[in-house]
Design a protein around this motif. Structure first.
Motif, PDB file in Angstrom:
ATOM      1  N   ASN A 479     -17.199 -84.503  13.127  1.00  0.00           N
ATOM      2  CA  ASN A 479     -17.744 -83.224  12.678  1.00  0.00           C
ATOM      3  C   ASN A 479     -16.976 -82.675  11.477  1.00  0.00           C
ATOM      4  OD1 ASN A 479     -19.734 -83.189  14.637  1.00  0.00           O
ATOM      5  ND2 ASN A 479     -18.503 -82.021  16.102  1.00  0.00           N
ATOM      6  N   PHE A 480     -15.677 -82.899  11.436  1.00  0.00           N
ATOM      7  CA  PHE A 480     -14.867 -82.431  10.318  1.00  0.00           C
ATOM      8  C   PHE A 480     -15.248 -83.128   9.014  1.00  0.00           C
ATOM      9  CE2 PHE A 480     -12.243 -79.929  12.938  1.00  0.00           C
ATOM     10  CZ  PHE A 480     -11.376 -79.200  12.141  1.00  0.00           C
ATOM     11  N   LEU A 481     -15.852 -84.293   9.095  1.00  0.00           N
ATOM     12  CA  LEU A 481     -16.165 -85.069   7.895  1.00  0.00           C
ATOM     13  C   LEU A 481     -17.642 -85.047   7.531  1.00  0.00           C
ATOM     14  CD1 LEU A 481     -13.979 -88.240   8.609  1.00  0.00           C
ATOM     15  CD2 LEU A 481     -13.382 -86.242   7.238  1.00  0.00           C
ATOM     16  N   THR A 482     -18.505 -84.586   8.439  1.00  0.00           N
ATOM     17  CA  THR A 482     -19.941 -84.740   8.194  1.00  0.00           C
ATOM     18  C   THR A 482     -20.727 -83.444   8.244  1.00  0.00           C
ATOM     19  OG1 THR A 482     -20.351 -85.172  10.554  1.00  0.00           O
ATOM     20  CG2 THR A 482     -19.900 -87.084   9.147  1.00  0.00           C
ATOM     21  N   ASN A 483     -20.336 -82.460   9.055  1.00  0.00           N
ATOM     22  CA  ASN A 483     -21.178 -81.292   9.305  1.00  0.00           C
ATOM     23  C   ASN A 483     -20.372 -80.015   9.091  1.00  0.00           C
ATOM     24  OD1 ASN A 483     -22.790 -79.206  10.601  1.00  0.00           O
ATOM     25  ND2 ASN A 483     -23.945 -80.874  11.555  1.00  0.00           N
ATOM     26  N   LEU A 484     -20.748 -79.245   8.074  1.00  0.00           N
ATOM     27  CA  LEU A 484     -20.011 -78.027   7.739  1.00  0.00           C
ATOM     28  C   LEU A 484     -20.136 -76.974   8.836  1.00  0.00           C
ATOM     29  CD1 LEU A 484     -18.412 -76.296   5.708  1.00  0.00           C
ATOM     30  CD2 LEU A 484     -20.612 -75.600   4.721  1.00  0.00           C
ATOM     31  N   ASN A 485     -21.321 -76.789   9.376  1.00  0.00           N
ATOM     32  CA  ASN A 485     -21.514 -75.761  10.398  1.00  0.00           C
ATOM     33  C   ASN A 485     -20.674 -76.043  11.640  1.00  0.00           C
ATOM     34  OD1 ASN A 485     -23.371 -74.525   8.710  1.00  0.00           O
ATOM     35  ND2 ASN A 485     -25.132 -75.557   9.643  1.00  0.00           N
ATOM     36  N   LYS A 486     -20.597 -77.300  12.039  1.00  0.00           N
ATOM     37  CA  LYS A 486     -19.807 -77.636  13.220  1.00  0.00           C
ATOM     38  C   LYS A 486     -18.314 -77.553  12.935  1.00  0.00           C
ATOM     39  CE  LYS A 486     -23.291 -80.412  15.545  1.00  0.00           C
ATOM     40  NZ  LYS A 486     -23.635 -81.685  16.201  1.00  0.00           N
ATOM     41  N   LEU A 487     -17.927 -77.826  11.702  1.00  0.00           N
ATOM     42  CA  LEU A 487     -16.515 -77.686  11.329  1.00  0.00           C
ATOM     43  C   LEU A 487     -16.083 -76.222  11.449  1.00  0.00           C
ATOM     44  CD1 LEU A 487     -14.828 -79.349   8.248  1.00  0.00           C
ATOM     45  CD2 LEU A 487     -14.361 -76.985   8.822  1.00  0.00           C
ATOM     46  N   ILE A 488     -16.898 -75.319  10.893  1.00  0.00           N
ATOM     47  CA  ILE A 488     -16.561 -73.890  10.941  1.00  0.00           C
ATOM     48  C   ILE A 488     -16.630 -73.374  12.376  1.00  0.00           C
ATOM     49  CG2 ILE A 488     -17.283 -71.602  10.174  1.00  0.00           C
ATOM     50  CD1 ILE A 488     -18.258 -72.875   7.587  1.00  0.00           C
ATOM     51  N   ALA A 489     -17.632 -73.841  13.133  1.00  0.00           N
ATOM     52  CA  ALA A 489     -17.758 -73.398  14.525  1.00  0.00           C
ATOM     53  C   ALA A 489     -16.552 -73.834  15.344  1.00  0.00           C
ATOM     54  CB  ALA A 489     -19.043 -73.957  15.126  1.00  0.00           C
ATOM     55  N   TYR A 490     -16.021 -75.004  15.058  1.00  0.00           N
ATOM     56  CA  TYR A 490     -14.848 -75.476  15.804  1.00  0.00           C
ATOM     57  C   TYR A 490     -13.619 -74.643  15.461  1.00  0.00           C
ATOM     58  CZ  TYR A 490     -11.211 -78.587  17.577  1.00  0.00           C
ATOM     59  OH  TYR A 490     -10.124 -79.097  18.249  1.00  0.00           O
ATOM     60  N   GLU A 491     -13.480 -74.271  14.197  1.00  0.00           N
ATOM     61  CA  GLU A 491     -12.326 -73.471  13.793  1.00  0.00           C
ATOM     62  C   GLU A 491     -12.403 -72.050  14.356  1.00  0.00           C
ATOM     63  OE1 GLU A 491      -9.476 -74.213  11.962  1.00  0.00           O
ATOM     64  OE2 GLU A 491     -10.156 -76.233  12.482  1.00  0.00           O
ATOM     65  N   ASN A 492     -13.609 -71.534  14.520  1.00  0.00           N
ATOM     66  CA  ASN A 492     -13.782 -70.159  15.005  1.00  0.00           C
ATOM     67  C   ASN A 492     -14.142 -70.095  16.489  1.00  0.00           C
ATOM     68  OD1 ASN A 492     -13.347 -69.303  12.360  1.00  0.00           O
ATOM     69  ND2 ASN A 492     -15.538 -69.333  11.874  1.00  0.00           N
ATOM     70  N   ARG A 493     -13.981 -71.180  17.200  1.00  0.00           N
ATOM     71  CA  ARG A 493     -14.405 -71.232  18.602  1.00  0.00           C
ATOM     72  C   ARG A 493     -13.570 -70.293  19.465  1.00  0.00           C
ATOM     73  NH1 ARG A 493     -10.757 -75.099  17.750  1.00  0.00           N
ATOM     74  NH2 ARG A 493      -9.304 -75.721  19.405  1.00  0.00           N
ATOM     75  N   ASP A 494     -14.171 -69.854  20.534  1.00  0.00           N
ATOM     76  CA  ASP A 494     -13.493 -69.030  21.524  1.00  0.00           C
ATOM     77  C   ASP A 494     -13.109 -69.925  22.700  1.00  0.00           C
ATOM     78  OD1 ASP A 494     -12.537 -67.189  23.293  1.00  0.00           O
ATOM     79  OD2 ASP A 494     -14.388 -66.015  23.445  1.00  0.00           O
ATOM     80  N   PRO A 495     -11.834 -70.188  22.908  1.00  0.00           N
ATOM     81  CA  PRO A 495     -11.434 -71.104  23.993  1.00  0.00           C
ATOM     82  C   PRO A 495     -11.921 -70.648  25.362  1.00  0.00           C
ATOM     83  CG  PRO A 495      -9.589 -70.647  22.531  1.00  0.00           C
ATOM     84  CD  PRO A 495     -10.676 -69.703  22.150  1.00  0.00           C
ATOM     85  N   PHE A 496     -11.966 -69.339  25.579  1.00  0.00           N
ATOM     86  CA  PHE A 496     -12.415 -68.833  26.874  1.00  0.00           C
ATOM     87  C   PHE A 496     -13.910 -69.085  27.078  1.00  0.00           C
ATOM     88  CE2 PHE A 496      -8.685 -66.285  25.739  1.00  0.00           C
ATOM     89  CZ  PHE A 496      -7.902 -66.479  26.874  1.00  0.00           C
ATOM     90  N   GLN A 497     -14.686 -68.957  26.000  1.00  0.00           N
ATOM     91  CA  GLN A 497     -16.116 -69.226  26.100  1.00  0.00           C
ATOM     92  C   GLN A 497     -16.375 -70.706  26.364  1.00  0.00           C
ATOM     93  OE1 GLN A 497     -18.589 -66.998  26.154  1.00  0.00           O
ATOM     94  NE2 GLN A 497     -20.008 -68.698  26.558  1.00  0.00           N
ATOM     95  N   VAL A 498     -15.603 -71.552  25.701  1.00  0.00           N
ATOM     96  CA  VAL A 498     -15.734 -72.996  25.932  1.00  0.00           C
ATOM     97  C   VAL A 498     -15.415 -73.330  27.382  1.00  0.00           C
ATOM     98  CG1 VAL A 498     -14.819 -75.263  25.313  1.00  0.00           C
ATOM     99  CG2 VAL A 498     -15.224 -73.548  23.531  1.00  0.00           C
ATOM    100  N   ARG A 499     -14.376 -72.702  27.896  1.00  0.00           N
ATOM    101  CA  ARG A 499     -13.995 -72.951  29.290  1.00  0.00           C
ATOM    102  C   ARG A 499     -15.071 -72.453  30.242  1.00  0.00           C
ATOM    103  NH1 ARG A 499      -8.586 -70.515  32.333  1.00  0.00           N
ATOM    104  NH2 ARG A 499      -9.009 -71.467  34.378  1.00  0.00           N
ATOM    105  N   ASN A 500     -15.648 -71.301  29.962  1.00  0.00           N
ATOM    106  CA  ASN A 500     -16.705 -70.768  30.827  1.00  0.00           C
ATOM    107  C   ASN A 500     -17.936 -71.672  30.830  1.00  0.00           C
ATOM    108  OD1 ASN A 500     -15.134 -68.553  31.515  1.00  0.00           O
ATOM    109  ND2 ASN A 500     -15.970 -67.266  29.868  1.00  0.00           N
TER     110      ASN A 500
END
Length: 548
Positions: A479-500
């Protein structure tokens, strides 16, 4: 050095290896004798021999060898004393080949009336042999080299067949469904497929035809092997794309969760194609339109089919058959296909994920580097190609997806992703982040993070094996090399939301989460459009009232 020999028991004086061979041969002969003794005609012969002995009748089969058999031994140059001699005695000289007798000598040794030396039991045996030759096709196989026959299981199977057929010679599909599920252990939607394999039609099936097919094709197979055997063509040892179409037609006609599609044949066809393509994506590892027995055996398709026959809610079967997943794939494709000719151009495809894919990645995909298109139109992506792509894009935890994206990044196709290749793809995403005034991520930091995740032997030299050993983190790398939206989403992710999300749906794959979120979004958009139409309609009525 000579091997030690047994001092006691059978075979004393023989080397150890010869005694072992003797025991193995003896066990084998005993096993074959037991199998021979289980045949009905042989049991009848044994009972007749016992009866002859009890009644005091002379029985040449027991008291002396048959005359014809004795003459055969004489013709081969062997005497009766030689046959009865001890096997421990060694011959004094090399054995000579048997002498070929002339025709007249051979004829003189055959008794004129062979029937005079036969007892009643021998005559019965010969009659049974003649009947066996005449009815050879009707005799079921009784010796299985790779599998021991289970007589008790065979009796239970025959009992099920007799109970379901009863006194009727033919039954319809509704009654034969019990044979499919209880006897064969298959999904009930394979009933008509099995009937067609036996009778050539899915309307009615006769008891005689099924028993013959069962004994010859299915009796000694496990349920998973039976399923594979029924789905494929008889002449092939693999399943092709078209082999699933009869099954999907029956599923669409009889499954309660798909009744609403009966009014739209076009969507029935699209749903069936989507399901089959998803099956081939996961099972056909060689991507050659052939699912072999090895592929089928190692997959979970048989278990999913079993659940399919018991679950009425089609959306609860997320693997392969979910209608919601089909709806997401089809809507995504329809949004990109501007002229609705069911083919996507490069410009159409670049709009996927709101232009999230980089131009370099789009070029590599349309150069057919990761996978050759199945489309018949040059530089056009078909619906099948799109299904393969979207599953690879949204679930980067499968072997197929990893191989797909590895080929995209591996510019020189040498099986190694280097720092130069990573920088080549990351450069475009960095420029787009600068254009959007988004704080860029330093390439050095990204490389260090990937090294910590994948642990290559040499820094910035990533092999395919590194990704296959770390399936859960491969998505971050690609994702870091191919998709800009997923790169930004990963950097701005909420760890608590991912866990939920993981806690709420622990059995969801990345594809399941994507399909669930997209289906909710599409449903809300459709609901808002309907409400908007109703609201506009209310305004019209209000305007009419105001005019009055």
């Amino acid at each position: 050095m000579l091997q030690k020999s047994y001092s006691e028991g059978v075979g004393a004086g023989f080397p150890l290896t010869q005694n072992i061979r003797y025991q193995l041969a003896k066990n084998r002969v005993d096993d074959l004798f037991i199998k021979w003794l289980t045949l009905p005609q042989n049991q009848k012969l044994v009972h007749q021999l016992i009866k002859d002995v009890r009644e005091g009748k002379q029985n040449n089969l027991i008291t002396q060898p048959n005359a014809f058999f004795t003459n055969k031994m004489t013709m081969s140059g062997m005497s009766q004393s030689a046959l009865l001699s001890s096997p421990n005695k060694k011959s004094l000289g090399p054995s000579t080949p048997p002498r070929a007798d002339s025709f007249h000598e051979t004829k003189s040794r055959i008794p004129e009336d062979l029937s005079q030396s036969l007892t009643q039991s021998q005559i019965i045996q010969k009659k049974l042999h003649v009947e066996e030759v005449q009815n050879y096709d009707l005799i079921p196989q009784f010796y299985f080299p790779t599998q021991e026959i289970n007589l008790q299981l065979q009796q239970e199977q025959n009992k099920i067949i007799n109970e379901i057929f009863g006194k009727a010679e033919q039954i319809d599909a509704s009654h034969f469904e019990q044979i499919t599920t209880n006897l064969c252990g298959l999904c009930k939607y394979l009933t008509r497929i099995l009937m067609t394999a036996v009778e050539g039609t899915g309307n009615k099936i006769s008891k005689t035809a099924f028993i013959k097919y069962w004994n010859q094709q299915l009796a000694q197979k496990e349920p998973k092997q039976r399923c594979f055997h029924i789905l494929k063509k008889p002449k092939n040892d693999y399943i092709q794309f078209d082999d699933f179409k009869p099954f999907m037609k029956i599923l669409l006609e009889y499954h309660p969760g798909l009744e609403f599609l009966q009014a739209t044949p076009e969507f029935q066809e699209r749903y069936a194609d989507t399901v089959i393509h998803r099956i081939f994506y996961h099972l056909c590892r060689k991507d050659n339109n052939r699912i072999t027995w090895r592929d089928f055996k190692s997959s979970n398709l048989f278990d999913i089919l079993d659940i399919l026959g018991k679950e009425d809610d089609i959306n609860k079967i997320r693997q392969y058959f979910s209608y919601e997943h089909f709806y997401v794939i089809y809507c995504k494709f329809w949004e990109l296909d501007g002229d609705h000719d069911f083919h996507i151009s490069k410009e159409d495809f670049s709009r996927y994920s709101s232009h999230g894919l980089s131009r370099k990645v789009v070029d590599r995909i349309f150069d057919q580097i990761p996978r050759r298109f199945r489309s018949q139109i040059d530089q056009k992506m078909s619906y099948e190609d799109f299904i393969y792509f979207i599953i690879c894009e949204e679930d980067k935890t499968t072997i197929q997806s990893i191989e797909y994206w590895f080929k995209v990044i591996d510019l020189d196709d040498n099986g190694i992703i280097t720092g130069f290749e990573m920088d080549y793809f990351y450069e475009e995403l960095k420029q787009r982040m600068d254009y959007l005034n988004h704080e860029p991520i330093l390439f050095h930091d990204f490389v260090c993070q990937m090294v910590d995740l994948l642990h290559p032997e040499n820094d910035i030299l990533f092999k395919l094996s590194h990704f296959k050993q770390n399936l859960t983190v491969c998505g971050v790398f690609f994702n870091f090399l191919t998709n800009l939206n997923k790169l930004i989403a990963y950097e701005n992710r909420d760890p608590f939301q991912v866990r939920n999300d993981i806690v709420d749906h622990p059995d969801f794959t990345d594809w399941d989460r994507f399909a669930y979120q997209e289906y909710v979004r599409l449903a809300m958009e459709e609901e808002n459009q309907e409400q908007g139409e109703v609201f506009e309609g209310d305004n019209i009525w209000d305007n009419e009232d105001s005019k009055q």
